[in-house]
Design an enzyme around this catalytic site. Structure first.
Site, PDB file in Angstrom:
ATOM      1  N   ASP A  29       0.918  -1.167   0.017  1.00 19.24           N
ATOM      2  CA  ASP A  29       0.073  -0.143  -0.024  1.00 19.24           C
ATOM      3  C   ASP A  29       0.873   1.339   0.084  1.00 19.24           C
ATOM      4  O   ASP A  29       2.008   1.367   0.516  1.00 19.24           O
ATOM      5  CB  ASP A  29      -0.844  -0.090   1.108  1.00 19.24           C
ATOM      6  CG  ASP A  29      -1.948   0.952   1.082  1.00 19.24           C
ATOM      7  OD1 ASP A  29      -2.218   1.340   0.002  1.00 19.24           O
ATOM      8  OD2 ASP A  29      -2.968   1.070   2.172  1.00 19.24           O
ATOM      9  N   ASN A  77     -10.577  -3.270  -6.405  1.00 23.37           N
ATOM     10  CA  ASN A  77      -9.744  -2.258  -7.235  1.00 23.37           C
ATOM     11  C   ASN A  77     -10.609  -1.833  -8.364  1.00 23.37           C
ATOM     12  O   ASN A  77      -9.985  -0.969  -9.118  1.00 23.37           O
ATOM     13  CB  ASN A  77      -8.551  -2.620  -7.298  1.00 23.37           C
ATOM     14  CG  ASN A  77      -7.364  -2.693  -6.169  1.00 23.37           C
ATOM     15  OD1 ASN A  77      -6.511  -3.512  -5.899  1.00 23.37           O
ATOM     16  ND2 ASN A  77      -7.874  -1.878  -4.975  1.00 23.37           N
TER      17      ASN A  77
HETATM   18  C1  FPP Z   1      -1.966   0.233  -3.155  1.00 23.80           C
HETATM   19  O1  FPP Z   1      -1.427   1.638  -3.458  1.00 23.80           O
HETATM   20  C2  FPP Z   1      -1.250  -0.577  -4.279  1.00 23.80           C
HETATM   21  C3  FPP Z   1      -2.254  -1.103  -5.270  1.00 23.80           C
HETATM   22  C4  FPP Z   1      -3.772  -0.936  -5.276  1.00 23.80           C
HETATM   23  C5  FPP Z   1      -1.544  -1.770  -6.041  1.00 23.80           C
HETATM   24  C6  FPP Z   1      -0.526  -2.585  -5.798  1.00 23.80           C
HETATM   25  C7  FPP Z   1       0.136  -2.819  -7.067  1.00 23.80           C
HETATM   26  C8  FPP Z   1       1.691  -2.851  -7.299  1.00 23.80           C
HETATM   27  C9  FPP Z   1       2.470  -2.611  -6.280  1.00 23.80           C
HETATM   28  C10 FPP Z   1       1.994  -2.664  -8.802  1.00 23.80           C
HETATM   29  C11 FPP Z   1       1.322  -3.851  -9.639  1.00 23.80           C
HETATM   30  C12 FPP Z   1       2.259  -5.251  -8.984  1.00 23.80           C
HETATM   31  C13 FPP Z   1       2.615  -6.008  -9.701  1.00 23.80           C
HETATM   32  C14 FPP Z   1       2.873  -7.526  -9.116  1.00 23.80           C
HETATM   33  C15 FPP Z   1       2.919  -5.976 -11.259  1.00 23.80           C
HETATM   34  P1  FPP Z   1      -2.676   2.867  -3.459  1.00 23.80           P
HETATM   35  O2  FPP Z   1      -2.791   2.984  -4.965  1.00 23.80           O
HETATM   36  O3  FPP Z   1      -3.700   2.562  -2.857  1.00 23.80           O
HETATM   37  O4  FPP Z   1      -1.840   3.947  -2.750  1.00 23.80           O
HETATM   38  P2  FPP Z   1      -2.512   5.142  -1.827  1.00 23.80           P
HETATM   39  O5  FPP Z   1      -3.245   4.295  -0.797  1.00 23.80           O
HETATM   40  O6  FPP Z   1      -1.258   5.816  -1.235  1.00 23.80           O
HETATM   41  O7  FPP Z   1      -3.161   5.736  -2.788  1.00 23.80           O
END
Ligand code: FPP
Length: 240
Positions: A29, A77
């Site tokens: 996250d 998501n």
């Molecule tokens: C949360 O950060 C992260 C996600 C919803 C996606 C996680 C994905 C990756 C690390 C990249 C893709 C992975 C692979 C294996 C190709 P957020 O966007 O919710 O962050 P925030 O809470 O700070 O907005």
């Protein structure tokens, strides 16, 4: 061993996890906040998030973990903007394409959990090929895609019912994680303290660690520290 009363020694010492963690899962996250702090688009945060994944997978060998499970895309998501969903799917395509040879060379066995077969057909095809190419790997990397813990439990219970018995064992045997070792440690980055529908069943007796680091800043050293922390934990599984 600490706390082993049958040995007649050291009875007051707490039982430490003592054995190393075999299976660690991470809720990655903080990509968005990482980007926001730098006035960059969220997509760049996700790109840096993929780099953090790559760094971690490449740094896994000396940690002697049997399994690392990463929450890459939850069934919730889809509520994000179409652009962000597209960015995440494209990153997944690129990641599998660019890192598959590395997995094969480094004995990594890819596993996918979640309802991934309902993703775009080209991604499903790519993942099927990656699963086949890495099937003989000994170090497991499980990626949660279109994953929701409640949905996983419901699907497993349905399959168990079809097989004629609903018990905790028959449900566990039908979870997407059935081929993975029991979950030892669940880490969430970015300072949020919740499970967000991740590995709900498997977390029953897992240790939890919530760290403030934003996911793009997470490095193998952070995982090493988490493993040291785990080794100090007292695990009782409801016993005394
Ligand atoms: C949360 O950060 C992260 C996600 C919803 C996606 C996680 C994905 C990756 C690390 C990249 C893709 C992975 C692979 C294996 C190709 P957020 O966007 O919710 O962050 P925030 O809470 O700070 O907005």
């Amino acid at each position: 061993m600490g706390g082993d009363s049958s040995s007649g020694t050291n009875t007051d010492a707490p039982k430490r996890a003592s054995s190393r963690a075999r299976h660690v899962a991470i809720i990655m996250d903080g990509n968005g906040r990482w980007a926001k702090k730098r006035a960059l688009p969220r997509a760049i945060g996700h790109q840096r998030g993929v780099e953090a994944v790559r760094r971690l997978v490449r740094g896994l060998e000396p940690m002697e973990l049997d399994c690392l499970t990463l929450y890459a895309f939850s069934s919730e998501n889809w509520k994000r903007s179409e652009t962000e969903v597209d960015d995440l799917m494209n990153l997944m395509r690129k990641f599998i394409k660019s890192d598959l040879p590395d997995f094969v060379a480094n004995d990594v066995q890819l596993n996918i959990i979640g309802d991934w077969r309902s993703l775009a057909p080209d991604i499903v095809e790519m993942l099927e090929d990656a699963l086949e190419q890495t099937a003989n790997g000994t170090r497991k990397l499980a990626v949660a895609l279109n994953y929701g813990g409640q949905n996983e439990i419901a699907r497993a219970a349905m399959k168990a019912a079809e097989q004629g018995s609903i018990t905790t064992q028959s449900i566990a045997d039908n979870l997407d994680t059935a081929g993975l070792p029991p979950l030892d440690l669940l880490i969430r980055t970015s300072g949020e303290i919740r499970l967000s529908n991740f590995l709900l069943w498997q977390a029953a007796y897992a240790e939890m660690l919530f760290v403030d680091t934003l996911w793009p800043d997470f490095k193998p050293e952070h995982l090493e520290r988490a493993l040291d922390d785990f080794a100090q934990r007292e695990r009782r599984y409801g016993g005394r």
